[in-house]
Structure formats: C-alpha cells, structure tokens
Design a protein around this motif. Structure first.
Motif, PDB file in Angstrom:
ATOM      1  N   PRO A   1      -3.888  -6.328   2.430  1.00 37.88           N
ATOM      2  CA  PRO A   1      -5.109  -6.958   2.963  1.00 37.88           C
ATOM      3  C   PRO A   1      -6.094  -5.873   3.411  1.00 37.88           C
ATOM      4  CG  PRO A   1      -3.219  -7.386   4.402  1.00 37.88           C
ATOM      5  CD  PRO A   1      -2.729  -6.570   3.257  1.00 37.88           C
ATOM      6  N   ILE A   2      -7.346  -6.039   3.007  1.00 35.60           N
ATOM      7  CA  ILE A   2      -8.398  -5.088   3.364  1.00 35.60           C
ATOM      8  C   ILE A   2      -9.531  -5.859   4.036  1.00 35.60           C
ATOM      9  CG2 ILE A   2     -10.093  -3.419   2.518  1.00 35.60           C
ATOM     10  CD1 ILE A   2      -8.256  -2.861   0.170  1.00 35.60           C
ATOM     11  N   VAL A   3      -9.920  -5.403   5.220  1.00 37.74           N
ATOM     12  CA  VAL A   3     -11.058  -5.972   5.939  1.00 37.74           C
ATOM     13  C   VAL A   3     -12.201  -4.974   5.816  1.00 37.74           C
ATOM     14  CG1 VAL A   3     -11.949  -6.763   8.160  1.00 37.74           C
ATOM     15  CG2 VAL A   3      -9.555  -7.222   7.537  1.00 37.74           C
ATOM     16  N   VAL A   4     -13.313  -5.427   5.246  1.00 38.41           N
ATOM     17  CA  VAL A   4     -14.466  -4.574   4.975  1.00 38.41           C
ATOM     18  C   VAL A   4     -15.601  -4.929   5.931  1.00 38.41           C
ATOM     19  CG1 VAL A   4     -16.142  -3.905   3.204  1.00 38.41           C
ATOM     20  CG2 VAL A   4     -13.833  -4.526   2.535  1.00 38.41           C
ATOM     21  N   TYR A   5     -16.307  -3.905   6.398  1.00 44.43           N
ATOM     22  CA  TYR A   5     -17.501  -4.152   7.206  1.00 44.43           C
ATOM     23  C   TYR A   5     -18.516  -3.035   7.008  1.00 44.43           C
ATOM     24  CZ  TYR A   5     -16.023  -0.714  10.746  1.00 44.43           C
ATOM     25  OH  TYR A   5     -15.654   0.436  11.396  1.00 44.43           O
TER      26      TYR A   5
ATOM     27  N   LEU B   1      -7.034   4.366  -1.126  1.00 41.00           N
ATOM     28  CA  LEU B   1      -6.568   3.101  -0.563  1.00 41.00           C
ATOM     29  C   LEU B   1      -5.113   2.806  -0.933  1.00 41.00           C
ATOM     30  CD1 LEU B   1      -9.714   0.889  -1.217  1.00 41.00           C
ATOM     31  CD2 LEU B   1      -9.152   2.259   0.798  1.00 41.00           C
ATOM     32  N   GLY B   2      -4.549   3.602  -1.814  1.00 47.81           N
ATOM     33  CA  GLY B   2      -3.158   3.414  -2.199  1.00 47.81           C
ATOM     34  C   GLY B   2      -3.014   2.520  -3.421  1.00 47.81           C
ATOM     35  N   ASP B   3      -1.780   2.300  -3.803  1.00 47.61           N
ATOM     36  CA  ASP B   3      -1.481   1.544  -5.019  1.00 47.61           C
ATOM     37  C   ASP B   3      -1.217   0.067  -4.792  1.00 47.61           C
ATOM     38  OD1 ASP B   3      -1.689   3.834  -6.578  1.00 47.61           O
ATOM     39  OD2 ASP B   3       0.431   4.337  -6.320  1.00 47.61           O
ATOM     40  N   ASP B   4      -1.009  -0.350  -3.556  1.00 58.74           N
ATOM     41  CA  ASP B   4      -0.638  -1.737  -3.267  1.00 58.74           C
ATOM     42  C   ASP B   4      -1.881  -2.627  -3.302  1.00 58.74           C
ATOM     43  OD1 ASP B   4       0.380  -4.145  -2.430  1.00 58.74           O
ATOM     44  OD2 ASP B   4       1.251  -3.383  -0.571  1.00 58.74           O
TER      45      ASP B   4
END
Length: 127
Positions: free
Chosen positions: A83-87, A76-79
């Motif tokens: 914003p992450i949208v999970v489903y 997912l990277g270091d940042d």
C-alpha cells in the motif's frame, strides 16, 4: 487497535479495485491509525520537490518528486501489493504520481485527502 468501519471499507475497496481505477482517498485519521499498527505499514510517498520536503513533511515519508518518479520506481521495491499513500501540496502532482504508480503495476495506491496542508490542519487540531 481495531480498524474503524471506514478504514475497513477503504481496505475492501482497495482490494477489489483494479490498477486501472483511480486511487482510493484516505483521510488523515485512517493514515494515522495505519501508521500506528504493527505489521505492514503503508509506504508514505511525498511527491513534492526536495525543497518543499525539507521545509516540512509527514514523519516517515520518503520524497520522490513527481517528475522523477518513473526513473526512481526501483526505490519503492518490488512488492506491487505494497500500500502506498501519496501526497503533495494541492493534489495535482499526487494524481500524476498515482497514474505513474498504477501504470507500474502498484495496485494499492491511496491519495491523502487534503494532501500536506490537510495533514498540518489535522495535526494542529489534535493538539
């Protein structure tokens, strides 16, 4: 494209929320609006199994099964401000993934309302 007042409110809530709080729900219309904007788009994370993902998924999503997320966080990277949208299919696995992401320090985690079935209904209604 201007953000709706609902989208602005969600962004404000997310900015004020600490990682210890539950993920902010996001509706399909807001997700679609975010995906169409230039700039920093949210990472769309499908936490279903690879077989479920192969049967169909939201365009642009990456697949990391909820039970592998802890071991694959590096993907997912270091940042941690990203914003992450999970489903998932019903929400249970997405909630587990949210908890894992928040523990890892991701501060802007959103849960797609209705998960994948809700997105399918939304897309059908758009046609």
């Amino acid at each position: 494209m201007a953000l709706s007042s609902r989208a602005c409110l969600l962004l404000l809530c997310a900015a004020l929320a600490s990682p210890a709080l539950a993920a902010v729900p996001i509706d399909n219309q807001t997700l679609q609006s975010w995906q169409q904007q230039s700039g920093k788009r949210p990472l769309l994370l499908d936490v279903r199994t690879p077989a479920e993902f192969a049967e169909g998924h939201i365009p642009g999503a990456i697949n990391i099964s909820h039970d592998q997320l802890r071991q694959r966080l590096v993907e997912l990277g270091d940042d941690r401000r990203l914003p992450i949208v999970v489903y998932c299919r019903s929400g249970r696995r997405a909630i587990q993934a949210q908890t894992e992401l928040e523990k890892a320090g991701f501060g802007h985690v959103y849960h797609l309302s209705g998960d994948y079935p809700g997105w399918l209904k939304y897309k059908d209604a758009q046609q």
